[in-house]
Scaffold this motif. Structure first.
Motif, PDB file in Angstrom:
ATOM      1  N   UNK A 101      81.105  54.375  47.470  1.00 58.06           N
ATOM      2  CA  UNK A 101      82.403  54.716  46.905  1.00 58.06           C
ATOM      3  C   UNK A 101      82.875  53.811  45.786  1.00 58.06           C
ATOM      4  N   UNK A 102      84.132  53.954  45.485  1.00 57.85           N
ATOM      5  CA  UNK A 102      84.786  53.234  44.393  1.00 57.85           C
ATOM      6  C   UNK A 102      84.636  51.721  44.530  1.00 57.85           C
ATOM      7  N   UNK A 103      84.634  51.228  45.748  1.00 61.27           N
ATOM      8  CA  UNK A 103      84.570  49.788  46.007  1.00 61.27           C
ATOM      9  C   UNK A 103      83.205  49.344  46.539  1.00 61.27           C
ATOM     10  N   UNK A 104      82.157  50.067  46.161  1.00 64.98           N
ATOM     11  CA  UNK A 104      80.803  49.720  46.595  1.00 64.98           C
ATOM     12  C   UNK A 104      80.511  48.256  46.253  1.00 64.98           C
ATOM     13  N   UNK A 105      79.951  47.534  47.194  1.00 68.23           N
ATOM     14  CA  UNK A 105      79.553  46.128  47.079  1.00 68.23           C
ATOM     15  C   UNK A 105      80.714  45.133  47.117  1.00 68.23           C
ATOM     16  N   UNK A 106      81.936  45.599  47.329  1.00 70.21           N
ATOM     17  CA  UNK A 106      83.085  44.705  47.497  1.00 70.21           C
ATOM     18  C   UNK A 106      83.150  44.321  48.981  1.00 70.21           C
ATOM     19  N   UNK A 107      83.418  43.046  49.257  1.00 63.84           N
ATOM     20  CA  UNK A 107      83.593  42.636  50.653  1.00 63.84           C
ATOM     21  C   UNK A 107      84.703  43.468  51.289  1.00 63.84           C
ATOM     22  N   UNK A 108      84.487  43.887  52.519  1.00 69.52           N
ATOM     23  CA  UNK A 108      85.500  44.670  53.227  1.00 69.52           C
ATOM     24  C   UNK A 108      86.819  43.894  53.301  1.00 69.52           C
ATOM     25  N   UNK A 109      86.727  42.575  53.402  1.00 66.62           N
ATOM     26  CA  UNK A 109      87.945  41.754  53.456  1.00 66.62           C
ATOM     27  C   UNK A 109      88.743  41.832  52.159  1.00 66.62           C
ATOM     28  N   UNK A 110      88.101  42.213  51.057  1.00 66.88           N
ATOM     29  CA  UNK A 110      88.767  42.270  49.757  1.00 66.88           C
ATOM     30  C   UNK A 110      89.197  43.678  49.353  1.00 66.88           C
ATOM     31  N   UNK A 111      88.981  44.650  50.221  1.00 70.63           N
ATOM     32  CA  UNK A 111      89.421  46.010  49.908  1.00 70.63           C
ATOM     33  C   UNK A 111      90.953  46.063  49.873  1.00 70.63           C
ATOM     34  N   UNK A 112      91.514  46.817  48.933  1.00 71.94           N
ATOM     35  CA  UNK A 112      92.975  46.923  48.890  1.00 71.94           C
ATOM     36  C   UNK A 112      93.518  47.708  50.092  1.00 71.94           C
ATOM     37  N   UNK A 113      94.664  47.283  50.559  1.00 74.39           N
ATOM     38  CA  UNK A 113      95.267  47.934  51.729  1.00 74.39           C
ATOM     39  C   UNK A 113      95.468  49.441  51.526  1.00 74.39           C
ATOM     40  N   UNK A 114      95.914  49.907  50.338  1.00 79.37           N
ATOM     41  CA  UNK A 114      96.074  51.366  50.177  1.00 79.37           C
ATOM     42  C   UNK A 114      94.780  52.149  50.389  1.00 79.37           C
ATOM     43  N   UNK A 115      93.638  51.555  50.059  1.00 76.51           N
ATOM     44  CA  UNK A 115      92.342  52.207  50.293  1.00 76.51           C
ATOM     45  C   UNK A 115      92.094  52.353  51.794  1.00 76.51           C
ATOM     46  N   UNK A 116      92.425  51.326  52.548  1.00 77.49           N
ATOM     47  CA  UNK A 116      92.253  51.387  54.001  1.00 77.49           C
ATOM     48  C   UNK A 116      93.228  52.381  54.631  1.00 77.49           C
ATOM     49  N   UNK A 117      94.444  52.451  54.101  1.00 77.59           N
ATOM     50  CA  UNK A 117      95.425  53.433  54.586  1.00 77.59           C
ATOM     51  C   UNK A 117      94.916  54.842  54.308  1.00 77.59           C
ATOM     52  N   UNK A 118      94.306  55.032  53.140  1.00 78.59           N
ATOM     53  CA  UNK A 118      93.735  56.339  52.798  1.00 78.59           C
ATOM     54  C   UNK A 118      92.700  56.746  53.837  1.00 78.59           C
ATOM     55  N   UNK A 119      91.832  55.811  54.224  1.00 81.09           N
ATOM     56  CA  UNK A 119      90.836  56.107  55.262  1.00 81.09           C
ATOM     57  C   UNK A 119      91.515  56.480  56.578  1.00 81.09           C
ATOM     58  N   UNK A 120      92.587  55.772  56.923  1.00 80.10           N
ATOM     59  CA  UNK A 120      93.285  56.096  58.172  1.00 80.10           C
ATOM     60  C   UNK A 120      93.813  57.530  58.117  1.00 80.10           C
ATOM     61  N   UNK A 121      94.321  57.939  56.963  1.00 79.80           N
ATOM     62  CA  UNK A 121      94.865  59.291  56.826  1.00 79.80           C
ATOM     63  C   UNK A 121      93.765  60.349  56.837  1.00 79.80           C
ATOM     64  N   UNK A 122      92.643  60.059  56.186  1.00 80.49           N
ATOM     65  CA  UNK A 122      91.545  61.027  56.073  1.00 80.49           C
ATOM     66  C   UNK A 122      90.561  60.961  57.231  1.00 80.49           C
ATOM     67  N   UNK A 123      90.528  59.829  57.907  1.00 82.54           N
ATOM     68  CA  UNK A 123      89.590  59.613  59.003  1.00 82.54           C
ATOM     69  C   UNK A 123      88.576  58.547  58.643  1.00 82.54           C
ATOM     70  N   UNK A 124      88.490  57.536  59.479  1.00 80.70           N
ATOM     71  CA  UNK A 124      87.523  56.464  59.251  1.00 80.70           C
ATOM     72  C   UNK A 124      86.115  56.999  59.484  1.00 80.70           C
ATOM     73  N   UNK A 125      85.129  56.453  58.775  1.00 85.31           N
ATOM     74  CA  UNK A 125      83.741  56.852  59.042  1.00 85.31           C
ATOM     75  C   UNK A 125      83.371  56.544  60.500  1.00 85.31           C
ATOM     76  N   UNK A 126      82.388  57.220  60.989  1.00 86.68           N
ATOM     77  CA  UNK A 126      81.915  56.959  62.358  1.00 86.68           C
ATOM     78  C   UNK A 126      81.104  55.677  62.391  1.00 86.68           C
ATOM     79  N   UNK A 127      81.002  55.132  63.566  1.00 84.61           N
ATOM     80  CA  UNK A 127      80.133  53.980  63.771  1.00 84.61           C
ATOM     81  C   UNK A 127      80.763  52.653  63.403  1.00 84.61           C
ATOM     82  N   UNK A 128      79.895  51.693  63.154  1.00 81.49           N
ATOM     83  CA  UNK A 128      80.305  50.315  62.913  1.00 81.49           C
ATOM     84  C   UNK A 128      81.217  50.187  61.698  1.00 81.49           C
ATOM     85  N   UNK A 129      80.870  50.862  60.605  1.00 91.41           N
ATOM     86  CA  UNK A 129      81.690  50.761  59.398  1.00 91.41           C
ATOM     87  C   UNK A 129      83.115  51.239  59.661  1.00 91.41           C
ATOM     88  N   UNK A 130      83.268  52.321  60.355  1.00 91.43           N
ATOM     89  CA  UNK A 130      84.603  52.830  60.679  1.00 91.43           C
ATOM     90  C   UNK A 130      85.398  51.839  61.510  1.00 91.43           C
TER      91      UNK A 130
END
Length: 75
Positions: free
Chosen positions: A19-48
């Motif tokens: 995605x848009x933030x490929x290769x960015x540390x998960x700790x450095x992802x912007x909060x709105x991106x994480x909120x978007x995942x919560x609204x759309x559904x987190x991926x399955x498995x460990x990454x989710x």
């Protein structure tokens, strides 16, 4: 949610694999991106689980703790 040390170390050192933030540390992802995942559904498995945990950590203002872990590991 409770996190064990191994999960937190892995979370601190994992990079976004796609995605848009490929290769960015998960700790450095912007909060709105994480909120978007919560609204759309987190991926399955460990990454989710990691993205969901990161959102909770960011909402509580604790992301610096994970950055400290990463820096302590020399990443």
């Amino acid at each position: 949610m409770q996190y064990n040390r191994e999960f937190l170390v892995k979370l601190a050192t994992t990079r976004m694999p796609f995605g848009k933030y490929k290769d960015v540390y998960i700790t450095d992802l912007p909060e709105p991106y994480l909120v978007w995942f919560r609204q759309k559904g987190f991926p399955r498995g460990t990454l989710g689980k990691q993205l969901q945990a990161m959102l909770e950590i960011k909402v509580n203002g604790l992301e610096q703790l994970l950055r400290n872990i990463r820096e302590g590991l020399g990443e």
